[in-house]
Motif scaffolding. Structure first.
Motif, PDB file in Angstrom:
ATOM      1  N   MET A  41       0.821  -1.204   0.000  1.00 23.77           N
ATOM      2  CA  MET A  41       0.000   0.000   0.000  1.00 23.77           C
ATOM      3  C   MET A  41       0.857   1.257   0.000  1.00 23.77           C
ATOM      4  O   MET A  41       0.401   2.326  -0.437  1.00 23.77           O
ATOM      5  N   HIS A 185      -6.953   5.185  10.221  1.00 31.17           N
ATOM      6  CA  HIS A 185      -7.418   6.188   9.264  1.00 31.17           C
ATOM      7  C   HIS A 185      -7.889   7.472   9.935  1.00 31.17           C
ATOM      8  O   HIS A 185      -7.549   8.572   9.482  1.00 31.17           O
ATOM      9  N   TRP A 229      -6.402  -0.400  -3.498  1.00 31.07           N
ATOM     10  CA  TRP A 229      -7.559  -1.303  -3.511  1.00 31.07           C
ATOM     11  C   TRP A 229      -7.113  -2.737  -3.220  1.00 31.07           C
ATOM     12  O   TRP A 229      -7.732  -3.460  -2.435  1.00 31.07           O
ATOM     13  N   TRP A 232      -5.960  -3.097   0.376  1.00 29.32           N
ATOM     14  CA  TRP A 232      -7.053  -3.017   1.337  1.00 29.32           C
ATOM     15  C   TRP A 232      -7.676  -4.384   1.616  1.00 29.32           C
ATOM     16  O   TRP A 232      -8.178  -4.641   2.711  1.00 29.32           O
ATOM     17  N   PHE A 235      -5.604  -5.757   4.170  1.00 31.11           N
ATOM     18  CA  PHE A 235      -5.789  -4.918   5.355  1.00 31.11           C
ATOM     19  C   PHE A 235      -6.997  -5.408   6.174  1.00 31.11           C
ATOM     20  O   PHE A 235      -6.922  -5.557   7.404  1.00 31.11           O
ATOM     21  N   ASN A 236      -8.101  -5.658   5.475  1.00 30.61           N
ATOM     22  CA  ASN A 236      -9.328  -6.045   6.164  1.00 30.61           C
ATOM     23  C   ASN A 236      -9.426  -7.548   6.409  1.00 30.61           C
ATOM     24  O   ASN A 236      -9.749  -7.987   7.515  1.00 30.61           O
ATOM     25  N   THR A 258     -15.632  -5.734   1.764  1.00 32.26           N
ATOM     26  CA  THR A 258     -14.742  -4.627   1.379  1.00 32.26           C
ATOM     27  C   THR A 258     -15.015  -4.208  -0.063  1.00 32.26           C
ATOM     28  O   THR A 258     -15.116  -3.007  -0.376  1.00 32.26           O
ATOM     29  N   SER A 262     -16.783  -0.656  -1.621  1.00 38.92           N
ATOM     30  CA  SER A 262     -16.161   0.177  -2.653  1.00 38.92           C
ATOM     31  C   SER A 262     -17.077   0.321  -3.872  1.00 38.92           C
ATOM     32  O   SER A 262     -17.066   1.369  -4.538  1.00 38.92           O
ATOM     33  N   LEU A 294     -13.845   2.682   1.220  1.00 39.89           N
ATOM     34  CA  LEU A 294     -12.994   1.645   1.801  1.00 39.89           C
ATOM     35  C   LEU A 294     -12.666   1.956   3.258  1.00 39.89           C
ATOM     36  O   LEU A 294     -12.656   1.060   4.111  1.00 39.89           O
ATOM     37  N   THR A 298     -13.993  -0.335   6.853  1.00 33.27           N
ATOM     38  CA  THR A 298     -12.876  -1.023   7.496  1.00 33.27           C
ATOM     39  C   THR A 298     -13.162  -1.425   8.942  1.00 33.27           C
ATOM     40  O   THR A 298     -12.782  -2.521   9.370  1.00 33.27           O
TER      41      THR A 298
END
Length: 562
Positions: A41, A185, A229, A232, A235-236, A258, A262, A294, A298
């Motif tokens: 990322m 975030h 993207w 992510w 990430f999740n 996720t 989006s 996104l 999260t």
């Protein structure tokens, strides 16, 4: 990371495994793989931010992303991880103390789990830090930013401990944030807002109104979106913190939700952009709309149904595209929209859990609670709202204080003339072509700005040595042509000039009738000129001496014999 195991120690026969380190081999593999993908990322952030700023600052923004990993990662190992998840006796509900300079020995039964947990948390920490770089773009002193990146770990790691650490007061109250809408975030967005406000707008930013400035490289910005993207998803999904037991089912659900979020965000921001621009599509509306959705999904990525994910993403996207022009009208110049994407949507993402969350049986992620719309009452919504408020206040206040201290040591704002020339040139000695630098240098000349350090910097994409050689070749060619014309004038019809097809200028055989009046003698030449380029051969080059009593000025491109 609030997945039902963190904060819930598991008893073994002779020791207790903290929830953070309760990882099987399969879980460890999942966590490590997710960490590797999350680190990509940084590429997405760098491409997106460099695409949004002017070309003369694109290298500078990439260097800031590198510094975020190098310095931010180092300080996270040094003290950040210990302030979030340390298990020392002095830990308290505000801050953890312990496990600094993390390095478990080979004989430690939890060595693998500890390293896997640290790497996963490190990937989150560097992400939170790099969010701020885009908001400070094009006018922040690079040396001051390096110091900020070194210390900014404190801004992230303390509230991360509130939410995810066993000691944290929000964790004990029952806050739910699976993958970091709040600690990553919201903290990053609040810090970005404070940074942009404290630095002030770029020179001339609002002189022509509040419309966005042209992007430096729109393709890079779009490519950055795709990389983010991709990251992510790890990430999740990785925040289930494993795939053992029922975790793998919720990891799959997190990935799909996720994407659903989006989709809702991209659809909403597209409709908004078409409406606002009379049928046209603004690239940043779409990019930041998708990113905002996104961020929104999260915190509760595996707690929602598909239609709920669509709604949450759509609302987050709408908040984002409305907040960007609002911040501009407030005079907060955020070149990439990080304050809106991560800050505003981070608030919505944290609160949305209190409205839509399911109880993910058999995991105890929500401690058995559900959101308001699922019949769970007001408690979860209340604690989520309190969490958002605490994180916003901490992010803004701590960043203002940190930048205030740094500004006393190193000015955080670039000098105006450096801002006009661009950070790539003044900070990194990289000169771009055809972007108005010569115009800026000319404009600064009358006000006695010292430009001697940058005047000789060559533009990127060329080899200065080759350019000098080509200039010398052209000068030599011009001189030979000039002497040919001169000799024709002084010799008149007596000069017998022969130049057959394919012959170079150095191969011309001059035969004057009066010996010694033009050429004293001939010497072998190492090079000849053909088509403007030297070519080694065995031809002879006439060496010019005095002509009719006059001695021409010496030229470095020729050998002279007196």
């Amino acid at each position: 990371m609030n997945n039902g195991t963190v904060g819930a120690p598991r008893n073994h026969s002779n020791y207790v495994i903290p929830g953070l380190y309760d990882l099987s081999v399969e879980d460890t593999n999942w966590v490590l793989t997710s960490s590797f993908i999350i680190f990509t990322m940084q590429t997405g952030f760098g491409m997106l931010e460099s695409g949004c700023v002017s070309i003369k600052n694109e290298v500078n923004i990439m260097m800031k992303n590198v510094i975020d990993i190098v310095l931010g990662g180092f300080t996270y190992w040094l003290f950040g991880y210990g302030m979030s998840f340390g298990r020392g006796p002095l830990s308290n509900p505000f801050i953890a103390i312990g496990d600094f300079l993390l390095d478990p020995p080979v004989g430690d039964a939890l060595m693998g789990q500890i390293f896997a947990a640290f790497l996963f948390q490190l990937s989150f920490a560097t992400t939170a830090t790099t969010i701020v770089s885009g908001a400070m773009a094009e006018r922040c002193n690079f040396r001051a930013y390096c110091l900020f990146s070194f210390l900014n770990t404190v801004v992230y790691c303390i509230p991360a401990g509130w939410v995810w650490g066993e000691h944290g007061f929000l964790n004990k109250l029952g806050v739910v944030d699976i993958a970091g809408s709040g600690p990553v975030h919201l903290i990053g967005g609040a810090s970005a807002f404070a940074s942009a406000a404290m630095l002030g707008p770029r020179l001339g930013r609002y002189s022509e109104g509040y419309d966005p400035l042209p992007l430096g490289n729109p393709v890079n910005a779009c490519m950055g979106l795709f990389v983010l993207w991709w990251g992510w998803l790890a990430f999740n999904s990785g925040s289930t913190y494993g795939v053992s037991g029922a975790k793998w089912q919720y990891a799959a659900r997190a990935a799909v939700m996720t994407m659903m979020g989006s989709f809702g965000g991209g659809f909403t921001s597209s409709i908004y952009s078409f409406w606002r621009h009379g049928g046209g599509m603004d690239i940043m509306d779409l990019i930041n709309g998708v990113l905002g959705s996104l961020v929104s999904i999260t915190a509760g990525c595996f707690l929602y149904r598909a239609w709920e994910a669509l709604v949450i993403g759509a609302i987050g996207s709408l908040f984002c595209v409305l907040a960007m022009p609002l911040f501009d009208r407030m005079g907060v110049d955020d070149p990439v929209g990080a304050s809106a994407v991560h800050g505003v949507c981070g608030i919505w993402g944290v609160i949305a859990v209190g409205l839509f969350a399911d109880n993910p049986i058999p995991l105890d992620t929500t401690n058995g609670r559900s959101g308001l719309f699922k019949g769970g009452g007001w408690y979860l919504l209340g604690i989520q709202t309190l969490s958002a408020l605490c994180l916003v206040c901490w992010g803004i206040c701590s960043t203002f204080l940190l930048l205030y201290v740094i500004n006393k040591i190193i000015p955080i704002r670039m000098d105006p003339h450096e801002e006009l020339l661009g950070a790539d040139l003044t900070e990194h000695r990289i000169r771009h072509s055809q972007i108005g630098l010569s115009r800026a240098i000319s404009a600064l000349a009358p006000i006695k700005v010292d430009l001697k350090d940058i005047a000789g910097i060559q533009p990127i994409g060329i080899n200065p040595g080759h350019e000098r050689s080509i200039d010398q070749l052209r000068a030599a060619e011009d001189k030979l042509q000039q002497w040919q014309s001169y000799l024709e004038q002084v010799s008149g019809p007596r000069a017998n000039l022969k130049m057959d097809a394919g012959q170079s200028h150095a191969d011309i055989n001059f035969k004057p009738r009066t010996a010694g009046n033009v050429f004293n003698r001939r010497i072998p030449a190492r090079k000849s000129i053909s088509g403007g380029l030297y070519r080694a051969n065995n031809s002879e080059l006439p060496v010019i001496g005095s002509v009719m009593g006059q001695k021409p000025e010496k030229d470095p491109n020729f050998a002279w014999v007196d």
